[in-house]
Enzyme design. Structure first.
Site, PDB file in Angstrom:
ATOM      1  N   ASN A 183       0.864  -1.189   0.000  1.00 40.53           N
ATOM      2  CA  ASN A 183       0.000   0.000   0.000  1.00 40.53           C
ATOM      3  C   ASN A 183       0.894   1.231   0.000  1.00 40.53           C
ATOM      4  OD1 ASN A 183      -2.244   1.672   0.250  1.00 40.53           O
ATOM      5  ND2 ASN A 183      -2.306   1.519   2.483  1.00 40.53           N
ATOM      6  N   HIS A 234     -10.084   1.192   4.433  1.00 39.98           N
ATOM      7  CA  HIS A 234      -8.848   1.447   5.195  1.00 39.98           C
ATOM      8  C   HIS A 234      -9.173   2.446   6.315  1.00 39.98           C
ATOM      9  CE1 HIS A 234      -4.780   2.689   6.193  1.00 39.98           C
ATOM     10  NE2 HIS A 234      -4.337   1.639   5.516  1.00 39.98           N
ATOM     11  N   LYS A 265       1.682   4.846   0.037  1.00 39.97           N
ATOM     12  CA  LYS A 265       1.005   6.101   0.347  1.00 39.97           C
ATOM     13  C   LYS A 265       1.850   7.298  -0.089  1.00 39.97           C
ATOM     14  CE  LYS A 265      -0.044   4.190   4.397  1.00 39.97           C
ATOM     15  NZ  LYS A 265      -0.556   4.006   5.764  1.00 39.97           N
ATOM     16  N   GLU A 311      -6.283  -4.951  10.367  1.00 36.71           N
ATOM     17  CA  GLU A 311      -5.321  -3.875  10.573  1.00 36.71           C
ATOM     18  C   GLU A 311      -5.708  -3.075  11.820  1.00 36.71           C
ATOM     19  OE1 GLU A 311      -2.969  -2.633   6.998  1.00 36.71           O
ATOM     20  OE2 GLU A 311      -4.806  -1.503   6.822  1.00 36.71           O
ATOM     21  N   SER A 364       2.450  -1.905  10.639  1.00 40.17           N
ATOM     22  CA  SER A 364       3.870  -1.876  11.014  1.00 40.17           C
ATOM     23  C   SER A 364       4.607  -3.187  10.764  1.00 40.17           C
ATOM     24  CB  SER A 364       4.020  -1.436  12.475  1.00 40.17           C
ATOM     25  OG  SER A 364       3.651  -0.089  12.615  1.00 40.17           O
ATOM     26  N   GLY A 389       1.528   2.428  10.912  1.00 45.44           N
ATOM     27  CA  GLY A 389       2.521   3.510  10.849  1.00 45.44           C
ATOM     28  C   GLY A 389       3.121   3.908  12.179  1.00 45.44           C
ATOM     29  N   GLU A 401      -7.648   4.862   7.471  1.00 45.29           N
ATOM     30  CA  GLU A 401      -7.365   6.278   7.170  1.00 45.29           C
ATOM     31  C   GLU A 401      -8.530   6.893   6.389  1.00 45.29           C
ATOM     32  OE1 GLU A 401      -3.523   5.646   5.407  1.00 45.29           O
ATOM     33  OE2 GLU A 401      -2.682   5.228   7.380  1.00 45.29           O
TER      34      GLU A 401
HETATM   35  C1  PEP Z   1      -1.237   0.458   5.898  1.00 51.43           C
HETATM   36  O1  PEP Z   1      -1.027   1.457   5.237  1.00 51.43           O
HETATM   37  O2  PEP Z   1      -2.300  -0.159   5.804  1.00 51.43           O
HETATM   38  C2  PEP Z   1      -0.192  -0.028   6.787  1.00 51.43           C
HETATM   39  C3  PEP Z   1      -0.335  -1.199   7.340  1.00 51.43           C
HETATM   40  O3  PEP Z   1       0.888   0.804   6.952  1.00 51.43           O
HETATM   41  P1  PEP Z   1       2.217   0.463   7.773  1.00 51.43           P
HETATM   42  O4  PEP Z   1       2.723  -0.856   7.271  1.00 51.43           O
HETATM   43  O5  PEP Z   1       3.134   1.590   7.467  1.00 51.43           O
HETATM   44  O6  PEP Z   1       1.842   0.377   9.226  1.00 51.43           O
END
Ligand code: PEP
Length: 239
Positions: free
Chosen positions: A10, A93, A12, A163, A201, A169, A95
């Site tokens: 993913n 997601h 970003k 998640e 993460s 993050g 976010e």
């Molecule tokens: C995500 O963007 O869904 C994600 C899991 O990011 P990260 O791996 O940076 O925590």
């Protein structure tokens, strides 16, 4: 039966070296049962589609609208994603739920529209730190799952991504026993076998432990997927 492990990137950020990333990740996939899904920003989908040809990697987007067509300036529909070569789309997601006020009902409508256009939704669910600390995480996440899942045909495919919001993050991850417990609770609610991936993460230091868990069919990776070498190491940490 699910044999290949999923590695969902993913992005970003706009990573400039798309061909180099694809080359390095392709090398990591050699001889492995790894299903890589690259989900770049909308603006990179066309370019990604061209370099992914014949690599065995799939292309995904990070959202789609709940309607196939209409006056929705700035939005991108599942139909448009199909036209640019996507086979997958990340939906729900955290976010987007937080920043775009997406409700479970909206996510469910998006999942239904994606399925209707032959896309495989990667449905994200997960709890906040507050919910985790209250002890209600499994209840909340399974309710969220059921609220976001439309009726599905036998041949519809979906990937579920657990998640935890507090892990995205932040460099924090749940313990392996906590991931296993949550995945067991999620699987109990699923009427059909769907790949269940963990996200939050995941990095080169913890990927092997997470990917070794029996309930984990793969990982959804944000930050560490931007670096081809790190993402390749995560793929190599798979079963
Ligand atoms: C995500 O963007 O869904 C994600 C899991 O990011 P990260 O791996 O940076 O925590």
């Amino acid at each position: 039966m699910i044999t290949a492990q999923y590695f969902i990137a993913n992005w970003k950020m706009n990573v400039p070296a798309l061909p180099v990333w694809v080359r390095d990740v392709s090398q990591a996939m050699l001889g492995r049962e790894a299903q890589v899904v690259l989900c770049p920003p909308f603006t990179r989908l066309s370019a990604a589609q061209m370099v992914l040809t014949d690599t065995g990697m799939a292309l995904g987007a990070q959202d789609c609208h709940a309607q196939e067509n209409g006056a929705y300036t700035g939005d991108v529909s599942a139909l448009m994603l199909r036209q640019v070569g996507c086979t997958h789309v990340i939906l729900g997601h955290s976010e987007r739920r937080a920043q775009h006020h997406e409700t479970d009902a909206m996510v469910r409508a998006k999942v239904a529209c994606a399925l209707a256009h032959g896309l495989t939704p990667i449905l994200c669910i997960g709890e906040s730190l507050e919910v985790r600390e209250s002890g209600d995480a499994e209840k909340m996440v399974t309710q969220q799952l059921l609220a976001c899942m439309p009726d599905m045909d036998d041949d519809d495919e979906i990937i579920i991504a657990y998640e935890p919001i507090w892990a995205i993050g932040t460099g924090k991850t749940p313990g392996c026993d906590e991931i296993e417990a949550m995945h067991a609770a999620i699987k109990k609610q699923l009427h059909k076998r769907a790949p269940l991936v963990y996200g939050g993460s995941v990095n080169i230091g913890n990927a092997a432990d997470i990917l070794a868990l029996p309930s984990v069919d793969g990982v959804l990776v944000g930050g560490a997927s931007l670096d081809a070498a790190q993402f390749a190491t995560i793929i190599n940490a798979g079963k």
